[in-house]
Every structure is written in C-alpha cells, then in structure tokens.
Design a protein around this motif. Structure first.
Motif, short mmCIF file in Angstrom:
data_model
loop_
_atom_site.label_atom_id
_atom_site.label_comp_id
_atom_site.label_asym_id
_atom_site.label_seq_id
_atom_site.Cartn_x
_atom_site.Cartn_y
_atom_site.Cartn_z
N LEU A 564 -13.09 -5.37 3.84
CA LEU A 564 -13.22 -4.07 4.47
C LEU A 564 -13.34 -3.01 3.38
O LEU A 564 -12.79 -3.17 2.29
CB LEU A 564 -11.97 -3.76 5.31
N HIS A 565 -14.09 -1.96 3.68
CA HIS A 565 -14.09 -0.80 2.79
C HIS A 565 -13.77 0.44 3.61
O HIS A 565 -13.98 0.47 4.82
CB HIS A 565 -15.46 -0.62 2.13
N CYS A 600 -12.83 4.59 -1.72
CA CYS A 600 -12.56 3.49 -0.80
C CYS A 600 -11.04 3.38 -0.61
O CYS A 600 -10.28 3.39 -1.57
CB CYS A 600 -13.13 2.19 -1.37
N ASN A 602 -9.50 0.85 1.24
CA ASN A 602 -9.01 -0.52 1.43
C ASN A 602 -9.15 -1.31 0.14
O ASN A 602 -10.26 -1.46 -0.38
CB ASN A 602 -9.80 -1.21 2.55
N PHE A 603 -8.06 -1.82 -0.34
CA PHE A 603 -8.11 -2.52 -1.63
C PHE A 603 -9.01 -3.74 -1.52
O PHE A 603 -8.70 -4.70 -0.80
CB PHE A 603 -6.71 -2.93 -2.08
N CYS A 604 -10.17 -3.72 -2.23
CA CYS A 604 -11.21 -4.70 -1.94
C CYS A 604 -11.57 -5.58 -3.12
O CYS A 604 -12.16 -6.65 -2.95
CB CYS A 604 -12.45 -3.99 -1.43
N HIS A 608 -11.66 -1.97 -7.26
CA HIS A 608 -11.52 -1.12 -6.06
C HIS A 608 -11.30 0.34 -6.45
O HIS A 608 -11.86 1.26 -5.86
CB HIS A 608 -10.34 -1.64 -5.21
N MET A 611 -14.25 2.50 -6.96
CA MET A 611 -15.13 2.72 -5.82
C MET A 611 -14.93 4.15 -5.31
O MET A 611 -14.15 4.39 -4.38
CB MET A 611 -14.79 1.68 -4.73
CU1 CUA Z 1 -13.98 -1.00 -1.27
CU2 CUA Z 1 -11.83 -0.70 -2.06
#
Ligand code: CUA
Ligand code: K7E
Length: 618
Positions: A564-565, A600, A602-604, A608, A611
């Motif tokens: 998820l972002h 962003c 959500n830790f992706c 991250h 971002m």
């Molecule tokens: Cu995409 Cu954190």
C-alpha cells in the motif's frame, strides 16, 4: 502450517500456567471455586482450544459492529485477535476513508454513524460470504463488499425513518435488508408537531431495502406506516416462516416523558409480523401514499400485511429458530422468554383469533400463539442457536447465558458473563444451519478485566465453547465500543482479493506509467495524475496557482500483496491511501500559498522515507 505438535503446545501452555500460579496470579478464566490441579488442566484445555499458533489461521471471522464509532471490526476466532477495521459511517485516517472524493461523497454531511446490527448476505438462509450489511441509527444501511472488505454503498437517510435500530437484518435470499424506526416522529421529516400530540400525530415506519441479487446495489423497496411505538429489533422468518419479518416494539402505550415509567403501563408490548412478500406485491402495484418523496403503504387499508403478536413487556430481541418454526421474544425485565409457534400464529390468523387492533392492525391472542414460556433467567435480551436444537439466550440482569432446548423448553446450563451481556453471537448462528462450536458474549462492561486504561474502558467479549453439554468460558478479549451485535462466518466462505487486478481498473484518471503522470490545466481546474510505486511518488514536485481547483488522481501501480502507498499532504488536511492496483481522487481548492510537502504514509520499502515530493502553490 503447524509449527509444533499439539503435545508440545499443551506442555508449553501448562508451563505458562504453572509459572503464572507460582507468581501468585490466578489465570483470569479459571473457573471460580475449581479445585487445585483441576484449574490447571481446565485452563490448559481452554488455552489449547483458543490457541492459534503463529502463522496459523483462525477458523472463523467475527464481524462486530463498532456502535457509535461507526465502524466494523474484524476479529479472528477462536483467537479473538483484532485483524482489521472496516470504516463505514465515520472517516478513518488509517485507510484514508472519508478523505478521497468517493468516500467523502458516500458519507455526505454525516461524519458519524451508530452501527448496531451487521447482517451477512444469505443464499437459501445460509451466509454466502458476498456482502455485509450494517445499519446506522441515522436512517442508513451500508453495504460492505467482502471481496475487498470495503464499504461500497450507503443508502439513506431513508425518508420517514427515524432512529434506524431494527436493522439491517436480511431475508433468507438477501431479497431485502430491513429498517424500522426506533423513534416515531411526525412524517414527513421536517414536520414540527408538539410532543403532546405524540399518540395521534407521530408515526413509525418499517422499510424494506431491496438488494440487487447480482450487484448488491440497494434501493428503496417498500415502506409501511406503523403506529407510534418504538420499534427495536428484527429478524426475518426462514424456511416455514420465510416471507415474514418480525420486529419487536416497546412503548405501545404511545406514552411520552419518562418512558421507563410511562411506557411500562401495559403487561405486554408487541412483536410485529410483517408479510414482506405481500409488501413487495403492493409496492409493485404502486399502492400507498406519497410521504416524504416515497410511497408509504397503510396496513389498515391492506389487511393481512401486518399482525401484532403480544409479547412480554418492553421486549428487546426477536429471533427466529433455524427451522423457522419458532419466534423467540422476551420482555427484558422478565425471567422468561416466550417461544411463539409459527404454525399457531398462522392458525390464529386464519381463525381471526384477535383480541383487538392497533390503528387497524389486528392483535393476535397471546395464549393462542405461544408454545412455551422458558424460565431462562432475568433480563433476557437476545437468542442464538446451535445445530442441535439448543438455544442460547443472553441475560443482561443475571449477567449470564442460558442454554435451553427448543421443543422440550428445558434450561440445561448457564454460564456467567463478565459483565452484563447484551447480544451474543453463535457460529453461523443466524442461518438455517448453525455450526455450534463457538458462542461469543458481547458484554457491556469489562470492570477491569484488563490492564487499566483509565476511565474510558473497552467492552469485553467472551468466547464460550459450546461443543459439549456444559458451556465453557475459554477466552476474554476486548472490543471497541460498542459491539452491539456481531456475526460469525466460516472463514473459507470468504474469497477476498488482496490486490486490485490492473485489468479491472477502469478509472478514467488512472495512469500506469510514470511518463503519463503530471499536471494538466483547464482554466483554473487542474488535474494532477500521480503514480505511486516503490519508492517514488511521480511527479516528485508540481506547481499550481492559488485559487485553483485541484484534483489529485493517485494510482498505486503495484500488483504485489500488502504494498500500500499513501499520500499525506501537509497543511491541506489530505490523507489518501491507495491499495495495490487502486486509483483514488481528491479534489480541493488551493487556498494557501507556499510550498507543501507530500509523502507516502504507509511504510512500503527500505526507501519509504524517500517517497516524498513538493506541491508549490504560487
Ligand atoms: Cu510508499 Cu511508503
Ligand atoms: Cu441489544 Cu442495538 Cu441490538 Cu445493543 S442492541 S445490546
């Protein structure tokens, strides 16, 4: 995946229990008064039953309403683990719900809802795992699609409905999800009449919300005018009683003021039996009078549409047995619950075995339609069912669950609840074929059976093993306020996707290639197409002008589970979360000049934190 043999688990659990006892602490679910030694093995047994090893999955979903939090909470059973929250009637920043254009529009002016009764969609009276309906007191019903666990539609506020409590119960083929007014008002809404004229000028309504069998899309089916009582709970008939829906009502005195006194004058209130198939036919013929923009059918002019079944004073729940033969209802201050026999109800209707009428609606004779008064205990509220003819009734005053047998009416067991149980929910308990196994007591008070969290305490839910003759309390877990009702469905009935397939994304503003991202302007209307993929938000910056009407269209082009972002835009109160394959838009006016970072949420990925980008407003 099993990582340990059962023997090892038992040994570990027993070890933990022994350590707990050595530390001078009693395991909270140890049966009171149990003999030394016996307690250990009972607790170990209970722990074995609810233990879901790391990596293993629960057998059931528990969908619990979040009451006035306006949300739905998803738990796994038997572990009692909270797995996720489905935002419904209230914005939920964690998933960006209520911030993007579509969900904001769905919520409308209301950013609050009071959700009580979830209803899983049914096919032939069995949960089919397609949709989940949930009522809101503000005259609404929402539909959650269990393919992606997202709220897809909110219908209402429906005209003339006030305080939609007797909802969202569905009929056995999900033909309808129903609504009933808890608070009668002068209708149409917007008419002001002094409360002194309550008995004559106020009205209740019951409504059938039609559900499209293919898409689940809800629309208004029919609405029936009712006397000014307070309609409380409902349940649809099934099998032999299919075609009918039942609603309890209190304050049939039509009283005002302190209802705890004024509405307790009569010995009996009513369960309304509504012939929904007849309502459907009448609506199709265009029967009814336009009130508040919809046709309202008057049962006094349409004999056979509604009957009143007298019930113990101030009833709460009404529940139909799995075979459809019995309708269970209780006065909530009584010590008994009444089992009405559907065959006897039909005979009484045929024989016009009435004791009078209420605003033209016939009242059936109590003695002619009841089969038994079951001495379950004090304060019976709600009843659930097992697969073997057993019924389980929650007792608020006694703070317990009573187990009793349909047909013999014998009360066979009781288990105390901590504390003050409201609803209870059995595995597949509202279907024509309940599973038994598990029963959850949804209690109103937790009274410190948890680490202290200050005065604002959680509610307590308790898992009861109902596989044997004696019920066994095996687990305490805690839920968000206010888990009025919950339903339990076998996990393998739900087939959810975890990524939105690219080929299903038909959003007109979706972009799947970073080179298509960027700003397009049309006068003062600006569209920014944004692509999110590990670990860049493209464009990494853009410029607009103060006063522009800006639409950000954000596409998460990932096709990988759990990637998820988010897009948090500081100072503009914008918080969007896009699931893999999803596009969302948010439209706002660029009211503030300056430079505004976005990032962003959500830790992706490892990068991250990189971002991020800048919106420049000149
Ligand atoms: Cu995409 Cu954190
Ligand atoms: Cu009993 Cu709203 Cu169903 Cu609360 S209701 S308990």
């Amino acid at each position: 995946m099993k990582i340990e043999g059962k023997g090892t688990i038992l040994a570990t659990v027993a070890g933990i229990v022994v350590l707990g006892l050595l530390a001078g602490r009693c395991a909270p679910s140890a049966p009171k008064g149990a003999k030394k030694g016996a307690a250990v093995s009972d607790v170990a047994q209970a722990a074995m039953k609810v233990y879901v090893a790391p990596g293993d999955l629960d057998e059931y979903y528990l969908f619990a309403s979040g009451g006035h939090s306006g949300q739905m909470y998803v738990y796994g059973l038997p572990s009692g683990r909270h797995i996720s929250t489905i935002p419904v009637f209230t914005p939920y920043p964690a998933t960006g719900y209520g911030f993007d254009d579509d969900s904001k529009k769905m919520l409308g002016e209301l950013t609050w809802g009071d959700a009580h009764h979830p209803a899983l969609s049914e096919t032939n009276g069995d949960y089919d795992g397609r949709w989940l309906f949930i009522n809101d007191m503000n005259g609404r019903i929402a539909r959650i699609d269990l393919r992606d666990f997202k709220t897809k539609q909110i219908i209402g506020p429906v005209p003339n409905v006030s305080g939609n409590h007797g909802s969202s119960f569905v009929t056995p083929g999900t033909e309808y999800s129903v609504m009933a007014s808890r608070f009668s008002i002068p209708i149409p809404k917007g008419t002001a009449v002094e409360v002194a004229k309550y008995a004559t000028d106020y009205k209740g309504v019951v409504t059938g919300i039609k559900v499209d069998p293919k898409t689940g899309e809800m629309s208004i089916g029919w609405q029936i005018l009712m006397p000014p009582f307070d309609y409380d709970l409902g349940d649809a008939g099934k099998l032999v009683s299919n075609g009918w829906v039942f609603f309890t009502s209190y304050n049939t005195e039509k009283a005002i003021g302190k209802l705890e006194i004024t509405s307790a004058q009569k010995d009996r209130d009513y369960i309304a039996a509504v012939d929904w198939k007849m309502a459907e036919q009448l609506a199709a013929k265009g029967e009814g009078q336009m009130i508040g923009g919809i046709k309202v059918i008057d049962p006094a002019k349409n004999p056979g549409l509604v009957y009143f079944m007298p019930c113990g004073k101030s009833p709460h729940g009404v529940d139909v047995s799995p075979d459809g033969k019995y309708v269970i209802g209780s006065g909530k201050l009584q010590g008994v619950t009444t089992a009405f026999n559907w065959e006897k109800v039909q005979t009484a209707i045929r024989n016009k075995d009435f004791t009078g009428d209420e605003d033209g609606i016939p009242v059936l004779k109590y003695e002619s339609i009841k089969d038994a008064e079951v001495p379950v205990g004090l304060g019976p509220l709600h009843t659930q069912f097992g697969p073997d003819g057993y019924a389980y009734t929650s007792l608020f005053v006694d703070s317990a669950i009573a187990k009793w047998k349909l047909g013999t009416w014998e009360v066979v067991d009781k288990v105390p609840m901590s504390y003050s149980i409201g609803h209870l929910s059995a595995a597949e308990g509202d279907t024509v074929s309940p599973d038994g196994k598990w029963l959850v007591g949804l209690n109103k008070l937790s009274h410190g059976r948890h680490l202290t969290v200050g005065p604002s305490q959680p509610e307590s839910s308790q898992l009861v093993d109902i596989t044997e003759e004696k019920m066994k309390l095996v687990l305490d877990f805690f839920t968000e306020p206010e888990p009025h009702y919950a339903q339990i469905i076998k996990a393998d009935k739900i087939k959810a996707i975890e990524v939105y397939p690219k080929e299903e994304n038909h959003h007109p503003l979706a972009v799947w290639d970073v080179k298509d991202a960027g700003v397009t302007r049309n006068g003062n209307k600006v569209t920014v197409k944004i692509v999110e993929v590990r670990s860049t938000i493209t464009p990494t910056d853009f410029e607009i002008k103060e006063g522009d009407e800006v639409t950000l269209a954000i596409t998460n082009i990932e096709q990988t589970t759990d990637e998820l972002h988010g897009l948090g835009l500081l100072d503009y109160n914008i918080n969007i979360v896009v699931d893999p394959g999803e596009t969302k838009t948010v439209t706002f006016k660029a009211k503030k000049k300056g430079v505004f970072p976005y990032y962003c949420t959500n830790f992706c990925s490892a990068l991250h934190q990189e971002m991020q980008g800048y919106m420049v407003v000149r």
